[in-house]
Design an enzyme around this catalytic site. Structure first.
Site: not given
Lengths: 429, 467
Positions: A87, A164, A242
């Protein structure tokens, strides 16, 4: 009405039994629904089988982005951005609502105007993919792109990636680039760049500033430090995870410290670690990975078959509980399965390198404290020390690919900052 | 004041009504206390690609570039969704159903598929830089409300997220509270069919009253907000926001008309702008009128199919206007009393069945007058009134005593037998014939204060002294 001759973006008028609507035709996911963007800006979904009349008012003319002339600034270094998707750079069309990725230098500078004050930029779209779809081969592809850019004498490289698996990719790349003369910074964004509040802007600016203003080289990650749009951190490739699905500060260092803090607005960079890779040397790439490596997460109530499915694998990371444990003891008739697990581990260890990590993430594996740990060692399970399970996974695969004879010796040795022998209390605070 | 017709006055309304229980896309409560500050963080907003070419949006972001927005999160009144650090959760189904019910009430067309849109806002009042909004109803030829000065057509109904409330401005740092952000908000727009300031107030009142029929609307200060769009001949469109009280609306509109007439007289142009309604009826400049909103679909939320199952759940509650008429008829109340009872949500039926001997007009008046008193106090008074231990004339005095926490001795307020008083007056006049009516009155009122009706007393004195 069955056939609509109009295309997305066309201005049309449609009539149902009672009403007449006009608006811009928008692509619809649902085949039974026609979506119109009304003058008010709202999208209106109408069932196609209700439509009695359809009229084309005006054909869509493609909106052309303003062409910005990019002037190469001789006084500034050049950074190369390798895009793999995610993104970081997307743009929205208000006509159709479509969000599309932007990758030319013109488009990127139009999106992030502050960049041109920092460096000249080269852009390359390597892949357009979710980071979930990464295969080992992609690290090799990226390494070759990095090699090409270094030959082009860029000052540093930014890799834009979906978040991710960004941290996993960072650790994989840090193994692949055995020696790297320039900084390679992985940058993602947790809020897509089609909104004014996106974290992409600060992440990208901070990474660029860090590349141009410091002597750091090697692989690292640059993301938000906290919920403020103030500071970003440079995070160690092999020690970052993450830890949140959506927050912009989702990336946290585990069992280590961040490398540096960047305050873009104040033009400040503060190193938090003294020992980091410096710019020197030449590029050395080792990009083989063993395909047959797995990672198994330990849960209660496991059965032997789950372990057996890794038969034939060259390596297996066990994400154990606590200090590094698995179900193993038979204490009653309910736990008979554990004897089978033990047997399977015994069989596996003959041809598979078994490495123990902990699902606690923080802290170190120690298989000496409990008899169960000792038993696992006897079965051939090696301690992964304080390595993150995913880091251990790529390291094991990489070792099997490039140093097949030294795997057991190197797995517990610190090669890229993946093992920290000095855990102090500050790491979980 | 003005010949509105000659001025070609055109007014349209935008009514914003908050809905209760929980926020539109998360589980936070809509209770809005802002008491326990839990966290604070700062953000920057930047232009997004695609906005080039849209001058108004680009300009807004250009301004935002120099600003820092600081968001305050209060305990239980915000979550990561409000911080723009968690994608929106499932839509609040109650809010969606209420919105669809309101659309049905106004006989509007609902889309077959609802798409949640992002409306771009660059002033920081939405942490994400956009407000989520969706079109729920489009006006049909039957969508209108009736006012004494003609029909006003309803254009559209949207369901959106409320924005942050501004707390303070320090140079380039603007502080917002996240508590209000995300509260479901109905937005009802009318056509510019309104021709006079009074009609604007009436229409706003009517819409507000109709909305109060729905149980899930929030009540209280700031839960309903009215914006007025108006224009006059040779003028320009002006939006007035922030009416504190509806009754100020006509005055404010008149002031605005004078302002525009003055500008026109000076040969200048009236600028399109948003103005703030001040408490004294004047308005002040807020910002230029924004261009058409920039909207694009919220890709985090699936489209909502308005199918039969959903529509089956859409029900219009008994309307407040119907409730008023029903109560009025059943208990023979005036329209005024009945509507106050209903608007204030007073359980008239409950009281009426409990205190059967108090006639309904009086009961209604008492319930309204003392609605803010302690329930125990009110019950005490009603009980004694119902049993005849006190008369209506002493209620004020009894209530006064209760409010001051005085012990109430009912003997003191015992109802008086007027024939006994008559005898007493007769005796008094006989004894002291020189006393004036006022003097007699004074003596008796001293003795029976609060227990007798003054008017009736004068009647008796006059009757007896002329004998």
């Amino acid at each position: 009405m069955k056939n609509f001759s109009a295309k997305a973006g066309d201005l049309v008028e449609i009539s149902t039994d009672n009403e007449v609507f006009s608006g811009t035709l928008i692509p619809s996911v649902n085949h039974d629904i026609l979506v119109l963007k009304l003058d008010s800006g709202y999208n209106l979904g109408i069932k196609k089988n209700k439509i009695k009349k359809f009229r084309l008012i005006k054909k869509f003319s493609q909106e052309r982005p303003e062409k910005q002339n990019i002037v190469h600034n001789k006084n500034l270094p050049t950074i190369s951005i390798l895009h793999t998707g995610g993104t970081l750079a997307s743009r929205v069309s208000y006509e159709t609502g479509a969000v599309s990725a932007r990758f030319t230098p013109e488009e990127l500078l139009a999106m992030f105007p502050g960049l041109k004050e920092i460096a000249n930029f080269r852009n390359k779209l390597v892949r357009e993919m979710f980071s979930d779809d990464l295969r080992f081969k992609h690290f090799s592809i990226l390494a070759r792109e990095i090699e090409r850019e270094i030959k082009n004498k860029v000052h540093g490289i930014i890799i834009g990636m979906g978040t991710d698996n960004l941290a996993v990719a960072a650790s994989a790349l840090s193994f692949v680039l055995e020696s790297c003369p320039v900084p390679v910074i992985l940058v993602g964004s947790q809020r897509s760049s089609d909104r004014g509040s996106s974290d992409a802007y600060l992440n990208l600016l901070s990474a660029s500033l860090f590349i141009t203003k410091t002597d750091f080289s090697g692989v690292a990650i640059c993301m938000h430090e906290n919920l403020n749009d103030k500071t970003c951190l440079i995070l160690p490739a092999c020690k970052t995870r993450k830890l949140h699905t959506s927050r912009r500060d989702a990336f946290k260092v585990v069992n280590d410290k961040p490398i540096a803090r960047i305050n873009y607005e104040m033009n400040q960079i503060e190193f938090l670690k003294k020992n980091y890779g410096k710019r020197n040397g030449r590029l050395a790439i080792k990009d083989k990975f063993e395909e047959k490596v797995g990672l198994i997460k330990i849960t209660i109530n496991m059965n032997a078959k789950q372990f057996l499915s890794y038969k034939g694998y060259k390596g297996l990371i066990i994400e154990g509980t606590g200090l590094g444990h698995t179900p193993l003891d038979v204490i009653d008739k309910e736990t008979k399965e554990h004897a089978k697990i033990k047997k399977v581990l015994q069989v596996l260890s003959k041809n598979t390198v078994l490495v123990m990590t902990s699902q606690c993430l923080f802290g170190r594996v120690n298989m000496n404290v409990y008899s169960k740990g000792r038993e696992l060692q006897e079965l051939g399970v090696i301690s992964g020390k304080d390595m993150l399970p995913e880091t251990a996974f790529v390291k094991l695969s990489w070792l099997l690919g490039n140093y097949p004879k030294q795997v057991k010796e190197l797995i517990g040795k610190n090669l890229r900052g993946e093992i920290n022998e000095n855990l102090t209390k500050e790491f979980l605070e | 004041m003005f010949d509105y017709n000659d001025l070609n006055l055109k007014i349209g309304l935008e009514i914003h009504q908050q809905l209760s229980n929980k926020k539109l896309f998360c589980n936070c409560s809509t209770k809005f206390q802002e008491k326990n500050l839990d966290s604070e963080f700062s953000r920057k907003l930047r232009a997004v690609a695609g906005e080039q070419g849209y001058v108004d949006v680009a300009a807004a972001f250009e301004e935002a570039k120099h600003r820092e927005f600081v968001y305050h999160g209060y305990k239980d009144e915000y979550c990561l969704v409000d911080c723009d650090d968690d994608p929106p959760h499932e839509i609040n189904q109650d809010a969606l159903l209420t919105a669809l019910s309101v659309a049905k009430l106004f006989k509007m067309n609902a889309p077959d598929e609802i798409q949640v849109m992002r409306k771009i806002i660059a002033d920081g009042s939405a942490c994400s830089s956009f407000q989520r909004t969706m079109l729920i109803g489009l006006g049909t030829k039957d969508s209108f409300i009736e006012t004494t000065q003609g029909n006003v057509r309803i254009t559209s109904l949207c369901l959106e997220e409320d924005a942050c409330k501004i707390e303070k401005v320090h140079d380039n740092r603007i502080h917002y509270s996240l508590s209000r952000q995300g509260i479901p908000l109905l937005e009802i727009r009318t056509e510019p069919d309104i021709k006079t300031p009074e009609q604007a107030k009436e229409a706003a009142e009517q819409i507000g009253l109709l909305l109060r029929s729905f149980s899930s609307i929030l009540r209280g200060i700031g839960t309903i907000r009215q914006d007025v769009n108006l224009s006059i001949k040779n003028g320009n469109r002006i939006e007035i926001k922030g009416f504190q009280e509806l009754r100020m609306m006509p005055k404010t509109i008149d002031f605005e008309i004078s302002r525009q007439i003055n500008i026109i007289k000076q040969g200048k142009n009236v600028e399109k702008e948003v103005r703030k309604a001040n408490d004294n009826g004047t308005t002040s400049f807020l910002r230029p009128l924004p261009g058409a909103a920039r909207m694009y679909p919220d890709t985090d939320i699936k489209t909502i199919s308005v199918n039969k199952e959903l529509l089956n759940e859409v029900k219009i509650p008994e309307l407040i206007t119907d409730k008023i008429i029903k109560l009025q008829k059943k208990h023979n109340l005036s329209h005024e009393l009945a509507s106050q009872i209903i608007k204030e949500n007073i359980d008239f039926e409950g009281y009426a069945s409990k205190f059967k001997k108090i006639y309904s007009g009086l009961l209604a008046t008492l319930l309204i007058n003392y609605s803010k008193d302690k329930k125990g106090h009110l019950e005490f008074v009603l009980q004694n009134l119902n049993s005849g231990r006190i008369t209506k004339d002493v209620i004020d005095s009894v209530m006064m005593n209760l409010r001051m926490n005085k012990k109430v001795n009912l003997e003191q307020f015992k109802s008086v037998n007027y024939s006994e008083i008559e005898n007493e007056i007769q005796e008094l006049i006989k004894k002291k014939p020189e006393l004036s009516t006022n003097a007699v009155m004074g003596i008796l009122m001293g003795k029976y204060r609060g227990r007798v009706d003054g008017k009736k007393l004068i009647e008796i004195i006059n009757k007896l002294s002329t004998k």
